[in-house]
Every structure is written in C-alpha cells, then in structure tokens.
Enzyme design. Structure first.
Site, short mmCIF file in Angstrom:
data_model
loop_
_atom_site.label_atom_id
_atom_site.label_comp_id
_atom_site.label_asym_id
_atom_site.label_seq_id
_atom_site.Cartn_x
_atom_site.Cartn_y
_atom_site.Cartn_z
N LYS A 143 0.85 -1.18 0.00
CA LYS A 143 0.00 0.00 0.00
C LYS A 143 0.90 1.24 0.00
CE LYS A 143 -3.79 1.89 2.86
NZ LYS A 143 -4.52 1.67 4.14
N LEU A 201 -6.93 8.55 3.60
CA LEU A 201 -7.00 7.17 4.12
C LEU A 201 -8.33 6.87 4.83
CD1 LEU A 201 -3.46 6.54 5.70
CD2 LEU A 201 -4.20 6.12 3.34
N SER A 227 -9.27 1.57 3.05
CA SER A 227 -8.36 2.35 2.24
C SER A 227 -7.29 1.55 1.51
CB SER A 227 -7.67 3.40 3.13
OG SER A 227 -6.89 2.79 4.14
N ILE A 248 -7.14 1.27 10.15
CA ILE A 248 -7.49 2.07 11.32
C ILE A 248 -9.01 2.13 11.52
CG2 ILE A 248 -7.67 4.33 10.17
CD1 ILE A 248 -6.19 5.51 12.64
N GLY A 249 -9.77 1.68 10.49
CA GLY A 249 -11.22 1.67 10.62
C GLY A 249 -11.87 0.59 9.79
N GLY A 250 -11.03 -0.31 9.26
CA GLY A 250 -11.51 -1.38 8.40
C GLY A 250 -10.73 -1.51 7.12
N SER A 251 -9.57 -0.87 7.04
CA SER A 251 -8.91 -0.62 5.77
C SER A 251 -8.23 -1.81 5.11
CB SER A 251 -7.88 0.51 5.93
OG SER A 251 -8.53 1.72 6.19
#
Length: 578
Positions: A143, A201, A227, A248-251
C-alpha cells in the site's frame, strides 16, 4: 509519456498539472511491450468483470500458470528451482502493469528495481545453493504508505509527490525504507509496486486527486473498498498474491471482503509502523495496524510468521515482543479434522453477530452469515448469538478520535499543493476547531469503559456451558462491494478498531440477483438504514463478493488465522455439496 511541465502565473505547478504529470510517469514506467491498445482499454472499461479470463488474455501460458499459484507454492517452486525468481517476478510485474491500465490500482511502479533484485536472488541461490529466507523470490505489493528507497510515497496527496511526506528534505526524500520493508527484503521478498488508496485514508472507497478512482475488478459497477483498495483489487486481478496494507477503521478488511480475497488485521503493535506514512500520526490512542492481504489464507500465515522471525521489536520499541506462536495456531487447528469438522470434545464455540441494530444487512450479507452458520453447525461446531454492548457507542467514540484534531492534519497536507478534498469527503472533512484536551481525556475513559464492558460480556458467555467463545463471526459491512458514494455505515469494522482485536476476513459467496431479493415489507429503523436499504439493487450487485470477519481477542493473530482456515475449509466443502 511524461506529462507537460506547465506552470501557473505564480511560477508554480498547479495541483492538477502535478497530478497529471504523476499519472503520466506511472504509465511511463510500464514497458512498451506490456502497454495495451486503446481498443483493449475500451473493452475493459465496458466489461463488468475484468478478472480471470479477461486479464489472462494478455498473458502467455507460462505467465498464467505462475500467477494462478498461491504464495506458499511460489516460494516452494523457487526453492525447488522449478521457476527462477526472475521468471516469477517478471510474470507478476506484467500482470500488475496490465491491472493498472484496466483498473487504475497503482501509485508506484518500480519493475526495473524488482527485476534487478530477482536476478540478484537467483545469483544468490547459484552461489550459496540455498535461498535467502522464507519469502525468497516472492513478489509482494505494498500500500502506498510504505517507504521504499528510490520511489515516491504520495499517500494520495498531490503535495507529497517528489517529497518525503510533504517535506523537501534531500536527506529523506527517496532515501528511507519503512522498517517492515527492510524486514521483507531481509527475508528474500521482491518489492515491485505500490497500490492505490483514498485521499486522507479515512474512506471506505479508493479515490484521490492523483489517479482518480479504483473500481472493483470483480464487478466494475462497485467500489473496491478502502483504504487498502488497490491492494485488494490487485489481488483479485492476480497481479499479487500477497501484500501489505494498514487498518485504522476497516482498511484491510473492507477491501478484502469487497474483492473476494483474504486479510488479517492484527492488534496494532504486533507489527512495526516505524517509518510508515500515516494520516493524523499524532493520534495514537486508537492506532492504525499494519495488516496483510492475500489470495489464500495460508499466505497470511507465511508473511506474519516470517516477519516476526526477524524480531521487529528489537528495532521498533512499540512492537510487542511476541514471536509467531506455532503452538497456538497448531492447537487451534487440531480441534478440527482436515475437512474442518469438529473433533469430539474440542469443537469451536463461535459467536454470531447478526446486526448492530442501526443498519440492516442487505440480502447478500445476511445470506452469507446464514451460510456460515449452517456450514459450521453441520460441521459440529457450537454457535451462540452475539449481543455485545452497542457497537454504535464504539463507532461514536472511535470516530471522535479520528476527528479530534478538527481535520487540521488533512488540510495541512492539502494546502501543500492547493488540491481540494475529493467530492465524497467535502461535507465531513471541513476544517473545524480541535477537540479540547478535557474532552479528549473524557472520551479516552469512555473508550476504556467500553472495552471493559465488551470483555466482560465475552467472559459472561463462558458461564453458560463452561466453554469460552473462541471468536465472533460478523459482517464487514452491511452490504457487499458498495456502489460508489453509497457507503453510509462503518460501525461493523470501526467498533473492532476501538477494541483493537485480532481479525481475519475470508470470502464466503457472491451476491446472486436470483436469490438475494429485497424484503418488500422492510421497515427501516433509522434514516441511514433507509438509505442503505434503498441503495441495494440485485442487478447491480450481482456477482459481488461477500466476505465475513472473524474476530478474536487482542494478540490472537495465530488463533484467528487458524479459525479462519477452519471456517474457510468448512465453507468450501459445504458450498461444493450444496
């Protein structure tokens, strides 16, 4: 194919021109013999699915054979000298080149560097009669947050192009490797490209002002997620079998589920984030995790065990000093037969989280959960309904921390070039006053209390039968790969980031317009629920991958990987005989 070096009246490039030049430079790094004709590009743009036979038409027989192999097989083939590292690397570079042209999924291409590295690895084998390490010759994608010497890391910001995270520092620009990059190279990996991600992101789709939007190659009506969207898209196209992302939130979980591949989100400090670019880097209360995506579940074990063998905690004091615990994964696997069936007296006990009560699951996702429950029950494993503290509370707390600086870090990076927020983010990412310290501390305590309450609930289910819940199966999102612009609810993943639990994602099935019919009597429980339900169109979603996340407790990567392997084995057998 370099873009024009035009200037504005101030003598500086406009952000549009900088972005255009960057796009052109990415394409210029593709060898001419791998560039597609305009007619092929037009066909790809009008094709619903561009994976499988569509992309394979541009490859020769040997290349198709190589890219269809999984990570573990490729490493073994190179070790046994069935293929050279150069053969394997060239095949994946070519597919990545084609993938970018038809899917817009890369930010950086450094094939020359990769081919030179592969040739050196082949020389190493010839000289030492052994491979360099457990990842010897395996192409691994990254990434575009990970620094690799000699290449840009733009992280989707125009102002970061040709700089070090926006700074014009000649001692840093193009001269830094992220720690995990150094570790991968020491293990024999070949790095060859960096994949697309969204501006900021903090978005469940993949779009930025540099390359535009990356769609889902399995169904181009839909988003690839975010992301780590480019990573998942490249896996679906077989331009990579293994890659590194962040979450950090589902990336890493959202793109994997959307594109039909596998991923794992570890507890945040299991792997090194040292010298990795990030958004709001000073927000460490709920920190981002380095995670992994692969075309098979075994690929995830290969990279995690390999990286941990380098003892990353010796170089990054934030990494927990926990080597890969083979006994934990082995003992979990031994609780089932080779086909996943529960062994007498040692079945898995798994929670099932059907809904968070805020946004109802669209038909393909609810069917995917039912399939998992039916398959696991028939295999002899124990299923319990999961009714934890409200996940809407966890989402609210987690989101507050992501917005605590009033988006000042995001706007600081945008101001480097003058680029605007992409349209989907303009409403929610406006500049605001930062949160006060007292409010920040209050929310920290609220988050602490939520974690404790969730843990207490988990423990309470042991009292029923004396057996602890091993993991929880839950949706990744209330929909399959989403229609761009219609991702309204992220609580299913964000709540788990607040808990910092270990999570694996596996594919289950695909949306089917003939089966996944909307309930005509559906009554929404909220405005966002109504919007999400109205967005479901069986025709548009047809063929979209459906994945589930399997959630274990902190630092249980070995266990959740093994459970993911068992569940995937069971589902494969179940669907084969359905």
């Amino acid at each position: 194919m370099e873009g024009p070096e035009l200037s504005t009246s101030t003598g500086k490039q406009s952000w549009e021109i900088k972005a255009a030049n960057k796009r052109a430079s990415i394409l210029a790094n593709i060898p001419r013999e791998w560039r597609l004709e305009p007619l092929d590009l037009e066909k790809a743009a009008n094709q619903r699915e561009i994976t499988g036979s569509f992309i394979q038409q541009f490859l020769n027989e040997e290349e198709v054979t190589i890219i269809q192999k999984d990570s573990v097989s490729l490493v073994a083939d190179i070790k046994d000298q069935n293929y050279t590292a150069l053969q394997v690397t060239r095949a994946f570079c070519k597919v990545a080149a084609i993938a970018h042209q038809i899917n817009n999924c890369l930010h950086e291409i450094f094939f020359d560097q990769a081919l030179k590295r592969a040739s050196e690895l082949d020389d190493y084998v010839n000289e030492h009669k052994s491979t360099m390490g457990p990842l010897h010759g395996l192409p691994i994608s990254l990434k575009d947050q990970f620094h690799v010497r000699g290449t840009d890391t733009s992280m989707g910001y125009v102002g970061w192009i040709s700089t070090y995270e926006g700074r014009n520092d000649p001692h840093l620009t193009h001269k830094v490797d992220s720690q995990i990059v150094t570790e991968l190279l020491s293990l024999g990996a070949v790095l060859y490209c960096k994949t697309s991600l969204p501006q900021t992101l903090l978005f469940g789709e993949t779009e930025n002002n540099i390359i535009g939007r990356t769609l889902n190659p399995v169904n181009q009506n839909l988003s690839c997620g975010g992301s780590s969207g480019g990573e998942a898209a490249l896996k679906a196209l077989r331009g990579s079998t293994l890659g590194v992302g962040t979450d950090i939130g589902g990336s890493v979980r959202i793109p994997a589920a959307f594109c039909g591949v596998f991923s794992i989100k570890p507890t945040h400090n299991r792997f090194s984030y040292r010298d990795v670019a990030n958004v709001i880097p000073g927000q460490t209360t709920y920190a981002s995790s380095v995670g992994f995506l692969g075309t098979t579940i075994d690929a995830l074990q290969l990279i995690m065990s390999s990286v941990l063998s380098t003892q990353p905690w010796l170089r990054d004091p934030n990494v927990a000093p926990i080597p890969w615990r083979y006994d934990m994964s082995r003992n979990t696997l031994l609780r089932a037969t080779d086909d996943g069936k529960a062994k007498s007296g040692s079945c898995l006990k798994l929670g099932i989280f059907w809904t968070d009560g805020v946004v109802t699951l669209q038909p393909p996702i609810s069917r995917g959960l039912r399939l998992a429950v039916d398959a696991l029950t028939k295999a002899g494993h124990k299923i319990v309904n999961w009714l934890p503290p409200p996940q809407k509370d966890a989402k609210r707390i987690h989101l507050s921390f992501l917005r605590a600086d009033g988006h000042h870090d995001v706007h600081k990076q945008l101001n480097l070039s003058g680029e605007p927020l992409i349209p989907p983010l303009r409403e929610t990412f406006g500049l605001e006053e930062p949160m006060s310290l007292l409010e920040y501390q209050r929310l920290t305590l609220e988050g602490r209390d939520y974690e404790a309450a969730y843990s207490d609930y988990w423990n309470s289910l042991t009292e029923e039968d004396g057996q602890a819940v091993d993991a929880v199966i839950m949706p990744v999102a209330p929909h399959a790969a989403v229609i761009p612009g219609k991702y309204y609810h992220t609580a299913y993943t964000e709540a788990i980031n607040l808990l910092d639990y270990s999570v694996a994602v596996i594919p289950v099935t695909k949306a089917d317009k003939n089966i996944d019919l909307p309930d005509k009597d559906f009554v929404p429980v909220s405005e966002v629920d109504a919007k999400n339900w109205a967005a479901y169109d069986p025709e548009i979603y047809h063929g979209a991958p459906v994945g589930i996340q399997i959630v274990a407790r902190k630092y249980e990567e070995e266990k959740v990987w093994a459970i993911g392997k068992i569940v995937h084995t069971i589902l494969e057998d179940y669907l084969k005989h359905a």
